[in-house]
Write an enzyme that holds these catalytic residues in place. Sequence first.
Site, PDB file in Angstrom:
ATOM      1  CG  ASP A 123       3.434 -15.998  -6.728  1.00 46.16           C
ATOM      2  OD1 ASP A 123       2.785 -14.924  -6.027  1.00 46.16           O
ATOM      3  OD2 ASP A 123       3.275 -16.182  -8.115  1.00 46.16           O
ATOM      4  CG  ASP A 175       0.078   0.279   2.329  1.00 50.67           C
ATOM      5  OD1 ASP A 175       0.966  -0.821   2.638  1.00 50.67           O
ATOM      6  OD2 ASP A 175      -0.478   0.566   3.642  1.00 50.67           O
ATOM      7  CD  GLU A 177       0.734  -5.944   2.158  1.00 53.58           C
ATOM      8  OE1 GLU A 177      -0.263  -6.009   2.110  1.00 53.58           O
ATOM      9  OE2 GLU A 177       0.375  -4.772   1.521  1.00 53.58           O
ATOM     10  CG  HIS A 213      -1.387  -7.284  -1.503  1.00 52.98           C
ATOM     11  ND1 HIS A 213      -2.947  -6.835  -2.367  1.00 52.98           N
ATOM     12  CD2 HIS A 213      -1.124  -5.883  -1.488  1.00 52.98           C
ATOM     13  CE1 HIS A 213      -3.649  -6.501  -1.536  1.00 52.98           C
ATOM     14  NE2 HIS A 213      -2.836  -5.029  -1.371  1.00 52.98           N
TER      15      HIS A 213
HETATM   16  O1  9MR Z   1      -3.705  -3.745  -0.335  1.00 52.51           O
HETATM   17  C1  9MR Z   1      -4.026  -3.535   1.428  1.00 52.51           C
HETATM   18  C2  9MR Z   1      -3.158  -3.876   2.071  1.00 52.51           C
HETATM   19  O2  9MR Z   1      -2.198  -3.399   2.050  1.00 52.51           O
HETATM   20  C3  9MR Z   1      -3.166  -4.291   3.538  1.00 52.51           C
HETATM   21  O3  9MR Z   1      -1.914  -4.947   4.138  1.00 52.51           O
HETATM   22  C4  9MR Z   1      -4.475  -4.618   3.560  1.00 52.51           C
HETATM   23  C5  9MR Z   1      -4.864  -5.610   5.228  1.00 52.51           C
HETATM   24  O4  9MR Z   1      -5.215  -3.894   5.658  1.00 52.51           O
HETATM   25  O5  9MR Z   1      -5.537  -4.557   3.005  1.00 52.51           O
HETATM   26  C6  9MR Z   1      -5.438  -4.335   1.723  1.00 52.51           C
HETATM   27  O6  9MR Z   1      -6.638  -3.653   0.790  1.00 52.51           O
HETATM   28  C7  9MR Z   1      -7.047  -4.549   0.919  1.00 52.51           C
HETATM   29  C8  9MR Z   1      -8.840  -4.058   1.733  1.00 52.51           C
HETATM   30  O7  9MR Z   1      -8.169  -4.118   2.987  1.00 52.51           O
HETATM   31  C9  9MR Z   1      -9.854  -4.106   0.955  1.00 52.51           C
HETATM   32  N1  9MR Z   1     -10.435  -3.327  -0.238  1.00 52.51           N
HETATM   33  C10 9MR Z   1      -8.880  -4.320  -1.140  1.00 52.51           C
HETATM   34  C11 9MR Z   1      -8.336  -3.937  -0.600  1.00 52.51           C
HETATM   35  C12 9MR Z   1      -6.487  -4.527  -1.954  1.00 52.51           C
HETATM   36  O8  9MR Z   1      -6.644  -5.959  -1.931  1.00 52.51           O
HETATM   37  O1  9MR Z   2       2.243  -6.494   9.503  1.00 56.14           O
HETATM   38  C1  9MR Z   2       1.154  -6.287   9.719  1.00 56.14           C
HETATM   39  C2  9MR Z   2       0.640  -7.493  10.293  1.00 56.14           C
HETATM   40  O2  9MR Z   2       1.272  -7.695  11.744  1.00 56.14           O
HETATM   41  C3  9MR Z   2      -1.126  -6.987  11.072  1.00 56.14           C
HETATM   42  O3  9MR Z   2      -1.326  -7.932  11.516  1.00 56.14           O
HETATM   43  C4  9MR Z   2      -1.835  -6.776  10.371  1.00 56.14           C
HETATM   44  C5  9MR Z   2      -3.158  -6.478  10.121  1.00 56.14           C
HETATM   45  O4  9MR Z   2      -3.753  -5.027  10.920  1.00 56.14           O
HETATM   46  O5  9MR Z   2      -1.261  -5.640   9.952  1.00 56.14           O
HETATM   47  C6  9MR Z   2       0.083  -6.226   8.888  1.00 56.14           C
HETATM   48  O6  9MR Z   2       0.770  -4.871   8.650  1.00 56.14           O
HETATM   49  C7  9MR Z   2       0.029  -4.047   7.395  1.00 56.14           C
HETATM   50  C8  9MR Z   2      -0.237  -2.602   8.011  1.00 56.14           C
HETATM   51  O7  9MR Z   2      -1.596  -2.643   7.988  1.00 56.14           O
HETATM   52  C9  9MR Z   2      -0.580  -2.161   6.377  1.00 56.14           C
HETATM   53  N1  9MR Z   2       0.464  -2.586   5.518  1.00 56.14           N
HETATM   54  C10 9MR Z   2       0.500  -3.389   4.989  1.00 56.14           C
HETATM   55  C11 9MR Z   2       0.964  -3.525   6.362  1.00 56.14           C
HETATM   56  C12 9MR Z   2       1.572  -5.775   6.015  1.00 56.14           C
HETATM   57  O8  9MR Z   2       0.888  -6.411   5.583  1.00 56.14           O
END
Ligand code: 9MR
Ligand code: 9MR
Length: 592
Positions: free
Chosen positions: A553, A186, A562, A511
């Site tokens: 993947d 993100d 991600e 991701h």
């Molecule tokens: O892209 C987002 C990712 O970086 C985060 O780790 C994840 C969990 O917070 O959320 C992803 O975003 C998703 C969102 O939570 C729900 N709608 C779809 C988004 C993209 O897959």
């Molecule tokens: O790395 C984080 C993980 O420990 C948590 O369980 C998760 C849900 O809160 O979020 C992960 O961090 C994400 C962050 O919230 C948004 N950017 C992407 C991070 C990696 O997925």
Amino acid sequence: MNNYFKRSCTILLSLSVSLIAASQKLSTEIKLNQLGFYPGAKKLAVVTGKTVSNDFYITSTNLRDTVFKGNLSAEEKSAYSTTTTRLADFSQLIKTGSFVVVVPSLGCSYVFDIGNTVLEPVAVASLKGYYYQRASMPLQKKFAGKWHRSAGHPDDVVYVHSSAADAKRPKGTLIPSPGGWYDAGDYNKYIVNSGITMGTLLSAYEDFPAYFDTLQTDIPESADKVPDILNEAIYNLRWMLTMQDSNDGGVYHKCTDALFDGMVMPGITTAPRFVVQKGTSATLDFAAVTAQAARILKNYKKQFPGLADSCINGAEKAWSWALTHPSIEYNQSLNNEKFSPAIVTGAYGDNFFNDEWLWAASELFITTSEGKYFEVVKKQFNDSISLPTWSNVSMLGCYSLIRLQKSLPAFAIVTAAKMKAVVITIADEYLSKVSTNAFATIMGQSAKDYNWGGNSNAANQGILLVRAHLLSGNTKYLDGALDNLDYILGRNATGYCFVTGLGSKSPMFPHHRPSVADGITEPVPGLLVGGPNKGMQDKCHYEFTETETAYIDNDCSYASNEIAINWNAPLVYLANAIEALKQKAGYVITIN
Ligand code: 9MR
Ligand code: 9MR
């Protein structure tokens, strides 16, 4: 066709008699570090398919020359999946070159190398990965190759969100917060996650300064007289400094969109950006990073006039703010009931602050020698400290105190000695359990290793073992660290090399917004994906769902595929530490 078969064995019509016809095909049931092995190091492959004989062979890539023959170990059942394994140990082979493992009736492995520089690519690429995460600047073709792109998220003006508003900066105030790295797949920038990332990278430099002095990663600043790892860290440090409210020293939790951007390139997004509520973890993590940076940057005053001073001033102001706000949690869902717009990006919420206190106090104490910080270190330290994660940063403070123990005042030595003992105890426990793990790694000795971002556990365990090696001089700890690097590079139940752009079978669909949106087949390189995660919180379709195989993947899968700055950082440390230590450890063999 993707890169799966980039480096498989050459298919030959006639084979040497020792190899049966099946050897012609690539077998994904032979799992190994897909980059390869140092001549003087341990060399293991893991066979997960059913075999008809006990033999395995190491041959040239055209299968013509057999350079080693060995026996597979007895079959073991893995603890965290139905996988069965047999180990192929060819440590005794020291010949350099490109080879494959051949297992009769199964086939041959991906091509791997034996050589003194086999791990250089992962050391360099993992650090270069940060360049690709840079916000607010274009990535030029000269440095970014085919992944060049225009600048994203200038963040020259961002809103003070209502959760952060106060008399001096009321809601809607605009402040600049440019630069820094995108957190992950993100496009938001989070102080807490930047904290552990920066602490890990700066510690890599402090542990191996001479090595990093000459490591080049081909970034725009490479021509200056500053090590690239510091140049890269400073790009994010300057952003972090913008996140402190100069009026009171408190630090905003994150600079973010209200909603996640779509899966688009960074340059085209237009959603407004916000800095949100100041919190205790963000402020203490900031204090730790800036205190550590201040003592490193003291040596670069000419190149970065005033930066070391800004850092220590910032650290002290942050500490004072935390003293008056000792437990302000960033609780996103609670905030969303009170403030608008609702913010739904990554929370990095944490309501336990002892570890942040310990880390910030440690770094401030080392940099300033002021006893008041050591009082907090003593109060917060106990024997139960454990492997670092973004929400658990005690160990980072311990690592720094251990590293710099020689310069500590006498009254701090006892505490530092206790910290050393904790590191050695954990390391010994890891090594004692290697034989219980079917892949002979430290990673995967516990089901808990396979959580969101579990690959960073493998790397962080590796760092702990590197530290045990530095403390004791014993190579067995470094061998264990190398086992975990082997895990990351392919010796695991999924058979993936988890770093984009490296090895024969690595993630093609992380991701990661730029990798999804740029129209380039290969993902942005040098990025470590999260890896198997039994939680599977993204609810994507997983082909395999057991604890150690729950990885897919697919760019749908943010819970297993991600990438993130706090996962790459321990990989940077681990791979570069091993590179820095390889000569002394006897991994390098020079044959004249
Ligand atoms: O892209 C987002 C990712 O970086 C985060 O780790 C994840 C969990 O917070 O959320 C992803 O975003 C998703 C969102 O939570 C729900 N709608 C779809 C988004 C993209 O897959
Ligand atoms: O790395 C984080 C993980 O420990 C948590 O369980 C998760 C849900 O809160 O979020 C992960 O961090 C994400 C962050 O919230 C948004 N950017 C992407 C991070 C990696 O997925």
